[in-house]
Motif scaffolding. Structure first.
Motif, PDB file in Angstrom:
ATOM      1  N   ILE A 138       5.863  -4.875   3.217  1.00 50.18           N
ATOM      2  CA  ILE A 138       6.543  -6.026   3.827  1.00 50.18           C
ATOM      3  C   ILE A 138       6.194  -7.316   3.074  1.00 50.18           C
ATOM      4  O   ILE A 138       7.076  -8.127   2.788  1.00 50.18           O
ATOM      5  CB  ILE A 138       6.195  -6.131   5.329  1.00 50.18           C
ATOM      6  CG1 ILE A 138       6.840  -4.965   6.081  1.00 50.18           C
ATOM      7  CG2 ILE A 138       6.633  -7.472   5.906  1.00 50.18           C
ATOM      8  CD1 ILE A 138       6.340  -4.776   7.497  1.00 50.18           C
ATOM      9  N   CYS A 139       4.932  -7.496   2.738  1.00 54.40           N
ATOM     10  CA  CYS A 139       4.527  -8.690   1.975  1.00 54.40           C
ATOM     11  C   CYS A 139       5.214  -8.729   0.616  1.00 54.40           C
ATOM     12  O   CYS A 139       5.723  -9.771   0.201  1.00 54.40           O
ATOM     13  CB  CYS A 139       3.012  -8.729   1.781  1.00 54.40           C
ATOM     14  SG  CYS A 139       2.093  -9.169   3.249  1.00 54.40           S
ATOM     15  N   TYR A 140       5.244  -7.611  -0.067  1.00 57.07           N
ATOM     16  CA  TYR A 140       5.882  -7.547  -1.389  1.00 57.07           C
ATOM     17  C   TYR A 140       7.365  -7.880  -1.283  1.00 57.07           C
ATOM     18  O   TYR A 140       7.888  -8.693  -2.053  1.00 57.07           O
ATOM     19  CB  TYR A 140       5.684  -6.164  -1.997  1.00 57.07           C
ATOM     20  CG  TYR A 140       6.333  -6.025  -3.353  1.00 57.07           C
ATOM     21  CD1 TYR A 140       5.631  -6.336  -4.510  1.00 57.07           C
ATOM     22  CD2 TYR A 140       7.650  -5.596  -3.484  1.00 57.07           C
ATOM     23  CE1 TYR A 140       6.221  -6.222  -5.761  1.00 57.07           C
ATOM     24  CE2 TYR A 140       8.246  -5.469  -4.726  1.00 57.07           C
ATOM     25  CZ  TYR A 140       7.527  -5.792  -5.860  1.00 57.07           C
ATOM     26  OH  TYR A 140       8.123  -5.679  -7.097  1.00 57.07           O
ATOM     27  N   ALA A 163       8.979   3.747   1.848  1.00 60.35           N
ATOM     28  CA  ALA A 163       8.294   3.125   0.708  1.00 60.35           C
ATOM     29  C   ALA A 163       6.782   3.162   0.882  1.00 60.35           C
ATOM     30  O   ALA A 163       6.049   3.446  -0.077  1.00 60.35           O
ATOM     31  CB  ALA A 163       8.773   1.687   0.533  1.00 60.35           C
ATOM     32  N   SER A 164       6.305   2.899   2.088  1.00 60.11           N
ATOM     33  CA  SER A 164       4.855   2.906   2.285  1.00 60.11           C
ATOM     34  C   SER A 164       4.288   4.317   2.110  1.00 60.11           C
ATOM     35  O   SER A 164       3.221   4.486   1.524  1.00 60.11           O
ATOM     36  CB  SER A 164       4.474   2.318   3.646  1.00 60.11           C
ATOM     37  OG  SER A 164       4.856   3.163   4.699  1.00 60.11           O
ATOM     38  N   LYS A 165       5.008   5.327   2.577  1.00 62.61           N
ATOM     39  CA  LYS A 165       4.550   6.712   2.387  1.00 62.61           C
ATOM     40  C   LYS A 165       4.507   7.072   0.910  1.00 62.61           C
ATOM     41  O   LYS A 165       3.569   7.725   0.454  1.00 62.61           O
ATOM     42  CB  LYS A 165       5.445   7.680   3.156  1.00 62.61           C
ATOM     43  CG  LYS A 165       5.224   7.632   4.644  1.00 62.61           C
ATOM     44  CD  LYS A 165       6.181   8.528   5.391  1.00 62.61           C
ATOM     45  CE  LYS A 165       5.999   8.341   6.891  1.00 62.61           C
ATOM     46  NZ  LYS A 165       7.027   9.021   7.665  1.00 62.61           N
ATOM     47  N   ASP A 166       5.534   6.669   0.154  1.00 59.93           N
ATOM     48  CA  ASP A 166       5.538   6.944  -1.283  1.00 59.93           C
ATOM     49  C   ASP A 166       4.395   6.229  -1.994  1.00 59.93           C
ATOM     50  O   ASP A 166       3.767   6.799  -2.882  1.00 59.93           O
ATOM     51  CB  ASP A 166       6.871   6.533  -1.912  1.00 59.93           C
ATOM     52  CG  ASP A 166       7.831   7.696  -2.030  1.00 59.93           C
ATOM     53  OD1 ASP A 166       7.574   8.748  -1.425  1.00 59.93           O
ATOM     54  OD2 ASP A 166       8.849   7.544  -2.740  1.00 59.93           O
ATOM     55  N   THR A 167       4.130   4.995  -1.613  1.00 58.01           N
ATOM     56  CA  THR A 167       3.028   4.283  -2.274  1.00 58.01           C
ATOM     57  C   THR A 167       1.701   4.964  -1.977  1.00 58.01           C
ATOM     58  O   THR A 167       0.829   4.996  -2.847  1.00 58.01           O
ATOM     59  CB  THR A 167       2.956   2.796  -1.870  1.00 58.01           C
ATOM     60  OG1 THR A 167       2.729   2.685  -0.467  1.00 58.01           O
ATOM     61  CG2 THR A 167       4.200   2.034  -2.279  1.00 58.01           C
TER      62      THR A 167
END
Length: 114
Positions: A29-31, A66-70
């Motif tokens: 979210i910040c990115y 996206a968070s899971k992939d990161t």
């Protein structure tokens, strides 16, 4: 008396997984909102580059995806980053207070002006 608080490095492996899962969503979210001023204040920027590359690669995916992939590709970088951030955790890996509150506190403490 409140619960004992821990630094990221003191958490169990399962608690670290919990904290990385929560933090990764906040990071994405910040990115995406171009709000990286506080997170980018760490001395070693290499972990940010790796995470940012993966977030960018997932720019059309949901925050959850996206968070899971990161996490899949950057969990080591998340660990390094969380070791440098001054957040305290409960024994289960939950943060002392929400990441958004932490960010706002850090942002408010910055000197104002150009």
């Amino acid at each position: 008396m409140g619960e004992k608080l821990y630094h990221f490095s003191e958490l169990s492996e399962q608690a670290k997984v919990t904290s990385i899962n929560a933090f990764s969503k906040f990071y994405v979210i910040c990115y995406r909102s171009e709000n990286m001023e506080i997170l980018s204040q760490v001395p070693d920027q290499s972990m940010l580059w790796q995470i940012n590359q993966e977030v960018y690669r997932n720019k059309y995916e949901s925050v959850d995806h996206a968070s899971k992939d990161t996490i899949i590709y950057c969990s080591h970088s998340y660990e390094k980053l969380l070791n440098e951030i001054d957040m305290r955790y409960l024994a289960n890996g939950s943060t002392e207070f929400p990441w958004e509150s932490w960010y706002q506190q850090k942002y408010a403490a910055l000197p104002h002006g150009v």
